[in-house]
Design an enzyme around this catalytic site. Structure first.
Site, short mmCIF file in Angstrom:
data_model
loop_
_atom_site.label_atom_id
_atom_site.label_comp_id
_atom_site.label_asym_id
_atom_site.label_seq_id
_atom_site.Cartn_x
_atom_site.Cartn_y
_atom_site.Cartn_z
N TYR A 123 -15.31 -5.30 17.18
CA TYR A 123 -16.03 -4.79 18.36
C TYR A 123 -17.20 -5.70 18.72
O TYR A 123 -17.49 -5.92 19.89
CB TYR A 123 -16.49 -3.35 18.13
CG TYR A 123 -15.38 -2.36 18.42
CD1 TYR A 123 -14.71 -1.69 17.41
CD2 TYR A 123 -14.96 -2.13 19.73
CE1 TYR A 123 -13.67 -0.82 17.68
CE2 TYR A 123 -13.92 -1.26 20.01
CZ TYR A 123 -13.27 -0.62 18.98
OH TYR A 123 -12.24 0.25 19.25
N GLU A 216 5.25 4.44 -2.47
CA GLU A 216 5.21 3.72 -1.20
C GLU A 216 4.61 4.57 -0.09
O GLU A 216 3.72 4.14 0.64
CB GLU A 216 6.62 3.27 -0.80
CG GLU A 216 6.68 2.61 0.59
CD GLU A 216 8.11 2.34 1.06
OE1 GLU A 216 9.04 2.38 0.23
OE2 GLU A 216 8.28 2.07 2.26
N ASP A 269 11.26 3.21 -1.18
CA ASP A 269 12.54 3.43 -0.51
C ASP A 269 13.48 2.27 -0.84
O ASP A 269 13.03 1.16 -1.16
CB ASP A 269 12.35 3.48 1.01
CG ASP A 269 11.62 4.74 1.45
OD1 ASP A 269 11.10 4.73 2.60
OD2 ASP A 269 11.57 5.71 0.67
#
Lengths: 401, 444
Positions: A123, A216, A269
């Site tokens: 920013y 995960e 996964d």
């Protein structure tokens, strides 16, 4: 003579390693100032020129494997190949200037001995130099350029990345002069890992766990935390909600050093992205290759594995996405991918399918927890050889029905 | 025509009047020589130069010039310039009398046209040594001469007769531009307060004599005028008049020249070509977004002792040499589009580096920086001065680099040297890699 001794101690492979030093603020200031002096010396020379910026190459082609000799930890690191950023390439001039602008901001930060997040820095740069900085990703990459140029860690520059990591389970974490936090009582949301590495370094940790389970996905973490699996098998649950940030890896690494007897097992996964996440925890990353190798841990891939597919209903298997295939290609090209991981990856690509951990819930919501317990008991009984997997101790062998 | 020592040199103002309307007005200054007495230019250098207008009587006449020696050359270019009328039998003849003296004569049998006017004025650009002209105006149906005059064109010409052709061409084009196409007798003071506003460069390309033909010489001169407030040029500044000469006389621009001009990479000189057009007596090049205070003029001269065809490649080479000569001589001019773009980043880079210097709390570091910049202590002189100094130094490097041919540009040094340099040549950072899909890489 002393120099000869010093240089002879370094193995050739070590001479190839490029790494980012962890520096104190005044040391970072000195490096930035040397950068300016070098630039001005060349600019004011009899044959003046505008210096190019040499950045350690953050690509697979420049990555190497360091295999632990006395430890079982391997890591990926960056070698000596470098690229340049130049003002004289008109289309790349902005990237050149971005590096200087971030260095300017870093000097202000280290002089004030402050810490800012990448978001805050974005920013600030967006407001001051909107022509040069338009996205958070651009700021993050420029920060990595400065790390690669000055060869000092991002944290040394006074920049923190917010952490997405969470901890739950049988561990007490105490910040200096604060009350200890019992992570088994944090509920399913767990203890949020700070992005401040100094703070993480100062944490006092106590545990009676027997395992560290790296998960995960946040959803699986929540399920296991809600079921208090960490009480059924004394364990610590940790997640980064996807690809691990440096702070989460830092904390995991601290835990592994503080509690070396605790095996670290991973639940990801069954797809290339999951394997990629596992490898990040295990070996480090190339994107932050100058410092990430420090936090490599010996993580064991427990699930999901190819053999576990027999547990999953066919209808729960999904086709691989194009991004999965891109990640697979990247992984294949990596020198660090060991043979059995490579074999699993080939299986994924050949089958064209992927399986999420949640697919195991088809056997019941507690299936995952029960399977983990079984693995733990089997491991205790057989004291399995601790190679990179707990052989045969995957979910399918835990079927008791 | 007789000559005496006290013969006066006059500027003649010709007005060709047809049916009461002024068709053309011509002001010509000519230097005159002849065979025998008065054949050398120096003889006329002491002659006084007066202004005197001719009468304003209405006349519609034949302008003819006497020739004294048999013709050697006939320049065909004049024929298409002249209107084809019953009375048109104009020819422009050049006669080589000796090594020192050249007489050309203009024979007009029809009213002077603007084209012929310009033609004659362009001749002066060449500043051919010992070029002589006898200009006699004769009315067709009147006996005797209406007017007979001798002129000195450039009494202040610093060139001597040993100056090269390209030097003469430079001097001639300079005069041509300063006098707004040689219409004025002197430099236009309204447009040119100082001669420094006009910058000149040249390039010469030669081809060797070979079996295919004799060698060809192509000379190009480029003049760029800075005319911030010019009352004389309010329009058409983004167009360039390219004057073409062949064998020491003006000619219409050949296709080869136009082709050569349009094939040059003008962007490497900071210019963008909009188009080129073949006008009657010159080519007109139009530019995209030429700075409003700049005007470009160009002259190309091809010559050889024997007849030849213009060579496109040689013309292009000569023009490029002139452009490179200009860049080499005048800092900041004709910067390539690339250099202009890189220069645009100089202020921001200077600002960052100045920011680092001034925000440091290390006075020794600041002193060293000040010393390298040739300044006093940065804190004492202020950020803007430091920035401006750094910016100026960066722009100087960019401009110097831009003048170098590609092949001799050296690689810039690296900010830091590696302890174990292994790479023979570091590669430019590939913008399409940014840590996307490479293994284990992720955005944090």
């Amino acid at each position: 003579m002393e120099d000869l001794c010093n240089s002879s101690i370094k193995f050739f492979s070590d001479q190839q390693i490029r790494f980012a030093d962890i520096l104190l603020p005044h040391e970072v200031q000195a490096r930035i100032q040397v950068a300016v002096l070098n630039f001005l010396k060349v600019l004011s020379a009899p044959h003046p020129a505008i210096s190019n910026l040499p950045l350690v190459n953050r690509k697979s082609s420049n990555s190497r494997v360091s295999e632990g000799i006395l430890t079982d930890v391997s890591s990926t690191f960056l070698s000596h190949s470098f690229c340049t950023r130049s003002l004289m390439r008109a289309n790349a001039a902005k990237a050149f200037i971005r590096v200087w602008k971030v260095m300017e901001k870093c000097l202000e930060i280290v002089i004030q001995e402050k810490r800012v997040t990448q978001r805050e820095l974005f920013y600030k740069l967006l407001c001051e130099s909107p022509d040069y900085f338009s996205s958070q990703l651009q700021v993050n990459r420029t920060i990595q350029d400065v790390v690669a140029l000055l060869r000092c860690s991002r944290y040394s520059l006074g920049i923190m990345a917010s952490s997405r990591g969470l901890v739950a389970g049988r561990i007490l974490l105490q910040e200096p002069n604060q009350e200890a936090v019992d992570c088994s009582a944090c509920g399913s949301s767990g203890y949020a890992i700070s992005g401040d590495l100094n703070l993480l370094e100062s944490l006092i940790m106590k545990t009676d766990a027997r395992y560290i389970i790296v998960v995960e996905k946040h959803a699986i973490f929540q399920r296991l935390a809600e079921d208090h699996v960490f009480n059924q098998i004394p364990s610590i649950l940790l997640t980064a909600k996807g690809y691990p940030d440096i702070a989460t890896r830092f904390l995991l690494h601290r835990m592994s050093r503080a509690f070396p007897e605790l095996p670290i097992i991973a639940l990801v996964d069954w797809n290339p992205a999951g394997l990629g996440i596992l490898c990040s925890f295990k070996f480090g990353s190339i994107g932050m290759g100058l410092e990430a190798h420090r936090y490599a841990c010996n993580v064991k891939w427990v699930g999901l594995r190819g053999d576990d597919l027999q547990l999953i209903p066919q209808v729960c298997l999904a086709p691989l996405k194009p991004r999965d295939l891109q990640i697979a290609t990247s992984l294949f090209s990596s020198a660090i991918l060991q043979d059995n991981y490579r074999h699993e990856l080939e299986l994924m690509v050949q089958s064209g399918q992927r399986a999420d951990l949640e697919a195991l819930y088809s056997h019941g919501y507690d299936y995952l927890g029960v399977s983990l317990i079984s693995i733990a008991l089997s491991s205790l009984l057989h004291k399995a050889g601790e190679q990179d997997i707990i052989r045969g101790r995957h979910f399918s062998s835990a079927i008791c029905r | 025509m007789t000559r005496t020592q006290d013969i006066s040199i006059e500027t003649v103002s010709f007005r060709s009047v047809i049916n009461g309307s002024v068709v053309a007005t011509l002001k010509i200054a000519f230097e005159v020589s002849d065979t025998g007495t008065g054949s050398c230019l120096e003889e006329f250098q002491d002659l006084k130069y007066n202004r005197e207008g001719i009468g304003t009587e209405k006349w519609d006449g034949l302008l003819s010039i006497k020739t004294t020696v048999a013709l050697k050359y006939v320049f065909p270019f004049l024929t298409p310039l002249m209107p084809c009328t019953q009375r048109s039998n104009a020819s422009f003849e050049r006669i080589s009398l000796s090594a020192d003296c050249l007489l050309f004569s203009l024979l007009f049998s029809s009213p002077l046209t603007e084209s012929a006017h310009l033609l004659v004025l362009q001749m002066l650009i060449l500043m051919i040594p010992c070029v002589a002209a006898e200009l006699v105006i004769k009315q067709e149906d009147s006996p005797g001469l209406l007017c007979e005059n001798i002129f000195l064109p450039n009494e202040c010409n610093p060139l001597n007769f040993s100056s090269s052709n390209v030097e003469r061409l430079k001097s001639g084009l300079e005069e041509y531009v300063l006098k707004h196409g040689n219409i004025l007798n002197n430099k236009c003071d309204s447009c040119f307060c100082s001669r420094k506003q006009l910058k000149i460069s040249s390039g010469v390309a030669c081809s060797m004599e070979s079996q295919r033909g004799p060698g060809l010489i192509v000379e190009t001169v480029i003049a760029i005028s800075e005319l911030a407030e010019s009352p004389c040029f309010r329009s058409c500044r983004n167009k360039t008049e390219v004057l073409h000469f062949k064998d020491f006389s003006p000619c219409s621009i050949p296709v080869a020249s136009l082709s050569a001009l349009t094939s040059i990479d003008w962007r490497s000189y900071g210019l963008t070509l909009r188009g080129g057009v073949d006008q009657v007596d010159h080519a007109l090049i139009e530019w995209e977004s030429l700075p409003p205070d700049l005007r470009i003029d160009m002259a190309i001269h091809c010559y050889r002792k024997c007849k030849h065809q213009p060579d496109r490649h040689l013309i292009k080479k000569a023009v490029k040499l002139a452009l490179d000569d200009f860049k080499g001589k005048y800092t900041g001019f004709l910067l390539s589009a690339h250099a202009v773009k890189v220069c645009s980043y100089a202020p921001d880079l200077a600002s960052s580096i100045a920011g680092i210097i001034l925000s440091s709390n290390d006075s020794e570091f600041q002193s060293k920086c000040a010393s390298l910049l040739g300044l006093m202590q940065p804190q004492e002189i202020g950020r803007q001065t430091v920035e401006d100094r750094i910016k100026g130094m960066i722009i100087t490097v960019i401009e110097t680099n831009d003048r170098k041919p590609e092949k001799i540009k050296e690689a810039a040094p690296l900010l830091f040297e590696d302890d174990h340099p292994q790479d023979p040549e570091p590669t430019p950072y590939s913008e399409d890699y940014e840590g996307g899909d490479d293994v284990f890489s992720f955005s944090e």
